[in-house]
Design a protein around this motif. Structure first.
Motif, PDB file in Angstrom:
ATOM      1  N   LYS A  47      50.944  56.585 104.018  1.00  0.00           N
ATOM      2  CA  LYS A  47      49.648  56.656 104.190  1.00  0.00           C
ATOM      3  C   LYS A  47      49.166  57.952 104.721  1.00  0.00           C
ATOM      4  CE  LYS A  47      48.601  51.729 105.161  1.00  0.00           C
ATOM      5  NZ  LYS A  47      48.201  50.905 106.207  1.00  0.00           N
ATOM      6  N   SER A  48      50.046  58.661 105.453  1.00  0.00           N
ATOM      7  CA  SER A  48      49.585  60.029 105.883  1.00  0.00           C
ATOM      8  C   SER A  48      49.332  60.896 104.926  1.00  0.00           C
ATOM      9  CB  SER A  48      50.630  60.523 106.925  1.00  0.00           C
ATOM     10  OG  SER A  48      51.818  60.937 106.416  1.00  0.00           O
ATOM     11  N   ASN A  49      50.038  60.777 103.667  1.00  0.00           N
ATOM     12  CA  ASN A  49      49.526  61.611 102.567  1.00  0.00           C
ATOM     13  C   ASN A  49      48.032  61.772 102.160  1.00  0.00           C
ATOM     14  OD1 ASN A  49      52.197  62.427 102.450  1.00  0.00           O
ATOM     15  ND2 ASN A  49      52.645  60.627 101.174  1.00  0.00           N
ATOM     16  N   PHE A  50      47.447  60.691 102.631  1.00  0.00           N
ATOM     17  CA  PHE A  50      46.185  60.615 102.136  1.00  0.00           C
ATOM     18  C   PHE A  50      45.107  60.944 103.488  1.00  0.00           C
ATOM     19  CE2 PHE A  50      48.707  57.977  99.601  1.00  0.00           C
ATOM     20  CZ  PHE A  50      48.130  58.301  98.328  1.00  0.00           C
ATOM     21  N   GLY A  51      45.386  61.425 104.469  1.00  0.00           N
ATOM     22  CA  GLY A  51      44.806  61.603 105.743  1.00  0.00           C
ATOM     23  C   GLY A  51      45.324  60.825 106.763  1.00  0.00           C
ATOM     24  N   GLU A  52      44.684  61.266 108.073  1.00  0.00           N
ATOM     25  CA  GLU A  52      45.228  60.203 109.044  1.00  0.00           C
ATOM     26  C   GLU A  52      44.148  59.106 109.428  1.00  0.00           C
ATOM     27  OE1 GLU A  52      47.759  60.637 110.813  1.00  0.00           O
ATOM     28  OE2 GLU A  52      48.652  62.423 109.796  1.00  0.00           O
ATOM     29  N   ASP A  53      42.872  59.578 109.073  1.00  0.00           N
ATOM     30  CA  ASP A  53      41.885  58.343 109.026  1.00  0.00           C
ATOM     31  C   ASP A  53      41.031  58.155 107.872  1.00  0.00           C
ATOM     32  OD1 ASP A  53      39.743  56.737 110.105  1.00  0.00           O
ATOM     33  OD2 ASP A  53      38.621  58.403 110.926  1.00  0.00           O
ATOM     34  N   TRP A  54      41.517  57.052 107.306  1.00  0.00           N
ATOM     35  CA  TRP A  54      40.828  56.680 105.945  1.00  0.00           C
ATOM     36  C   TRP A  54      39.578  55.994 106.104  1.00  0.00           C
ATOM     37  CZ3 TRP A  54      45.138  53.468 102.682  1.00  0.00           C
ATOM     38  CH2 TRP A  54      46.486  54.122 102.729  1.00  0.00           C
ATOM     39  N   GLY A  55      39.167  55.803 107.396  1.00  0.00           N
ATOM     40  CA  GLY A  55      38.044  54.667 107.646  1.00  0.00           C
ATOM     41  C   GLY A  55      37.905  53.441 107.269  1.00  0.00           C
ATOM     42  N   GLU A  56      36.845  52.693 107.103  1.00  0.00           N
ATOM     43  CA  GLU A  56      36.746  51.489 106.682  1.00  0.00           C
ATOM     44  C   GLU A  56      36.959  51.126 105.125  1.00  0.00           C
ATOM     45  OE1 GLU A  56      36.478  48.616 108.683  1.00  0.00           O
ATOM     46  OE2 GLU A  56      36.637  50.158 110.616  1.00  0.00           O
ATOM     47  N   PHE A  57      37.630  49.882 104.867  1.00  0.00           N
ATOM     48  CA  PHE A  57      37.963  49.578 103.598  1.00  0.00           C
ATOM     49  C   PHE A  57      36.394  49.249 102.658  1.00  0.00           C
ATOM     50  CE2 PHE A  57      38.025  46.014 100.372  1.00  0.00           C
ATOM     51  CZ  PHE A  57      38.706  46.508  99.585  1.00  0.00           C
ATOM     52  N   GLN A  58      36.355  49.880 101.688  1.00  0.00           N
ATOM     53  CA  GLN A  58      35.122  49.535 100.992  1.00  0.00           C
ATOM     54  C   GLN A  58      34.988  48.717  99.757  1.00  0.00           C
ATOM     55  OE1 GLN A  58      32.094  51.461 101.978  1.00  0.00           O
ATOM     56  NE2 GLN A  58      33.666  51.802 103.817  1.00  0.00           N
ATOM     57  N   ASN A  59      35.689  48.903  98.894  1.00  0.00           N
ATOM     58  CA  ASN A  59      35.979  47.916  97.619  1.00  0.00           C
ATOM     59  C   ASN A  59      37.298  48.338  96.648  1.00  0.00           C
ATOM     60  OD1 ASN A  59      35.166  49.917  95.702  1.00  0.00           O
ATOM     61  ND2 ASN A  59      33.386  49.891  96.743  1.00  0.00           N
ATOM     62  N   LEU A  60      37.577  47.654  96.055  1.00  0.00           N
ATOM     63  CA  LEU A  60      38.624  47.452  94.780  1.00  0.00           C
ATOM     64  C   LEU A  60      37.905  47.655  93.491  1.00  0.00           C
ATOM     65  CD1 LEU A  60      41.138  44.710  96.011  1.00  0.00           C
ATOM     66  CD2 LEU A  60      41.311  47.215  96.184  1.00  0.00           C
ATOM     67  N   GLY A  61      38.636  48.425  92.917  1.00  0.00           N
ATOM     68  CA  GLY A  61      38.186  48.724  91.347  1.00  0.00           C
ATOM     69  C   GLY A  61      38.870  47.698  90.585  1.00  0.00           C
ATOM     70  N   SER A  62      38.677  47.852  89.365  1.00  0.00           N
ATOM     71  CA  SER A  62      38.857  46.909  88.124  1.00  0.00           C
ATOM     72  C   SER A  62      40.567  47.223  88.180  1.00  0.00           C
ATOM     73  CB  SER A  62      38.150  47.238  86.898  1.00  0.00           C
ATOM     74  OG  SER A  62      36.983  46.800  87.145  1.00  0.00           O
ATOM     75  N   PRO A  63      41.189  46.281  88.054  1.00  0.00           N
ATOM     76  CA  PRO A  63      42.800  46.470  88.063  1.00  0.00           C
ATOM     77  C   PRO A  63      43.351  46.555  86.548  1.00  0.00           C
ATOM     78  CG  PRO A  63      42.239  44.036  88.228  1.00  0.00           C
ATOM     79  CD  PRO A  63      40.924  44.632  88.292  1.00  0.00           C
ATOM     80  N   TYR A  64      44.546  47.325  86.477  1.00  0.00           N
ATOM     81  CA  TYR A  64      44.968  47.311  85.229  1.00  0.00           C
ATOM     82  C   TYR A  64      46.473  46.613  85.120  1.00  0.00           C
ATOM     83  CZ  TYR A  64      47.491  50.150  81.397  1.00  0.00           C
ATOM     84  OH  TYR A  64      48.093  50.462  80.435  1.00  0.00           O
ATOM     85  N   LEU A  65      46.605  45.583  84.391  1.00  0.00           N
ATOM     86  CA  LEU A  65      47.603  44.691  84.619  1.00  0.00           C
ATOM     87  C   LEU A  65      48.562  44.679  83.369  1.00  0.00           C
ATOM     88  CD1 LEU A  65      44.832  43.149  85.545  1.00  0.00           C
ATOM     89  CD2 LEU A  65      46.740  41.502  86.712  1.00  0.00           C
ATOM     90  N   ILE A  66      49.768  44.920  83.509  1.00  0.00           N
ATOM     91  CA  ILE A  66      50.506  45.006  82.166  1.00  0.00           C
ATOM     92  C   ILE A  66      51.901  44.161  82.740  1.00  0.00           C
ATOM     93  CG2 ILE A  66      50.050  47.125  81.539  1.00  0.00           C
ATOM     94  CD1 ILE A  66      52.463  48.534  82.597  1.00  0.00           C
ATOM     95  N   GLU A  67      52.608  43.701  81.684  1.00  0.00           N
ATOM     96  CA  GLU A  67      54.060  43.135  82.107  1.00  0.00           C
ATOM     97  C   GLU A  67      55.124  44.222  81.384  1.00  0.00           C
ATOM     98  OE1 GLU A  67      56.587  39.132  80.684  1.00  0.00           O
ATOM     99  OE2 GLU A  67      54.540  39.485  79.953  1.00  0.00           O
ATOM    100  N   SER A  68      55.992  44.261  82.253  1.00  0.00           N
ATOM    101  CA  SER A  68      57.113  45.211  81.737  1.00  0.00           C
ATOM    102  C   SER A  68      58.365  44.647  81.632  1.00  0.00           C
ATOM    103  CB  SER A  68      57.408  46.405  82.675  1.00  0.00           C
ATOM    104  OG  SER A  68      58.239  47.506  82.297  1.00  0.00           O
ATOM    105  N   THR A  69      58.885  44.642  80.396  1.00  0.00           N
ATOM    106  CA  THR A  69      60.384  43.934  80.064  1.00  0.00           C
ATOM    107  C   THR A  69      61.224  44.993  79.904  1.00  0.00           C
ATOM    108  OG1 THR A  69      59.032  42.110  79.066  1.00  0.00           O
ATOM    109  CG2 THR A  69      61.386  42.172  78.751  1.00  0.00           C
TER     110      THR A  69
END
Length: 214
Positions: A154-176
């Motif tokens: 998590k530290s790669n993105f900063g020490e203080d992320w702040g509050e969670f806001q929202n999730l974007g649209s997911p990209y879903l696949i199946e890998s075989t």
């Protein structure tokens, strides 16, 4: 005995396939005639010599054209051998290479269930509830789901992320790959001070098997 002896000779000849067949028949007939005249095969073999000696004598008598045909046929055989190997390996490589399809078309996973599970993983990460994460992870993944490992990631993105806001649209696949099916979800999470793209994977038992952040 006779067949093995003749085969050893024929294998060393540098002539065309047609010529080798002729010599094979000739040698077989000569040996049969000698046996019919009362000689033992051992005596015949001693008189004729070792396979390499016989083959060398034949090879010295072949014309340049005959040797040219031999080289051409040998190249053709080598090319054919390579082609055969490639044809054998293609299905193997195809089986080993990951093949991705849309998760909604999966016959193994339920896309809605996978998405809900991925969102649960993000929520548990935000809460630093690593014990709960371990319960839904396979053994290999569970071993790294701890505060030390996750805080470092998590530290790669900063020490203080702040509050969670929202999730974007997911990209879903199946890998075989190699007969194994994996559900993969890529989803972006926005926080007050940063944003993180999670890539989360599950095996056929819906156990968490992978977690990447970027």
């Amino acid at each position: 005995m006779k067949e093995k002896y003749i085969k050893q000779i024929i294998k060393l000849l540098t002539c065309s396939k047609k010529r080798r067949e002729e010599i094979k028949k000739q040698l077989s007939a000569d040996i049969d005639d000698a046996v019919g005249a009362g000689e033992t095969f051992e005596t015949i073999q001693t008189r004729m010599g070792k396979p390499k000696e016989i083959a060398d004598e034949f090879n010295q008598s072949f014309s340049d054209e005959e040797k040219k045909v031999f080289r051409k046929e040998r190249r053709r055989r080598r090319i054919l051998d390579v082609v055969v190997v490639i044809l054998i390996l293609i299905p193997v490589f195809w089986w080993m290479i990951p093949k991705n399809t849309w998760l909604k078309d999966s016959k193994v996973f339920d896309a809605d269930a996978v998405q809900a599970k991925a969102e649960e993983v993000v929520s548990l990460l935000d809460e630093s509830d690593y014990n709960a994460l371990k319960e839904i992870a396979d053994d290999k993944m569970a071993a790294i789901l701890n505060a030390k490992e996750m805080n470092q990631a998590k530290s790669n993105f900063g020490e203080d992320w702040g509050e969670f806001q929202n999730l974007g649209s997911p990209y879903l696949i199946e890998s075989t790959q190699r007969g194994q099916h994996t559900a993969i979800v890529q989803i972006n999470a926005s926080y007050e001070n940063t944003s993180v793209t999670y890539t989360i994977s599950f095996n056929e038992d819906m156990k968490l098997t992978g977690l990447w952040m970027k």
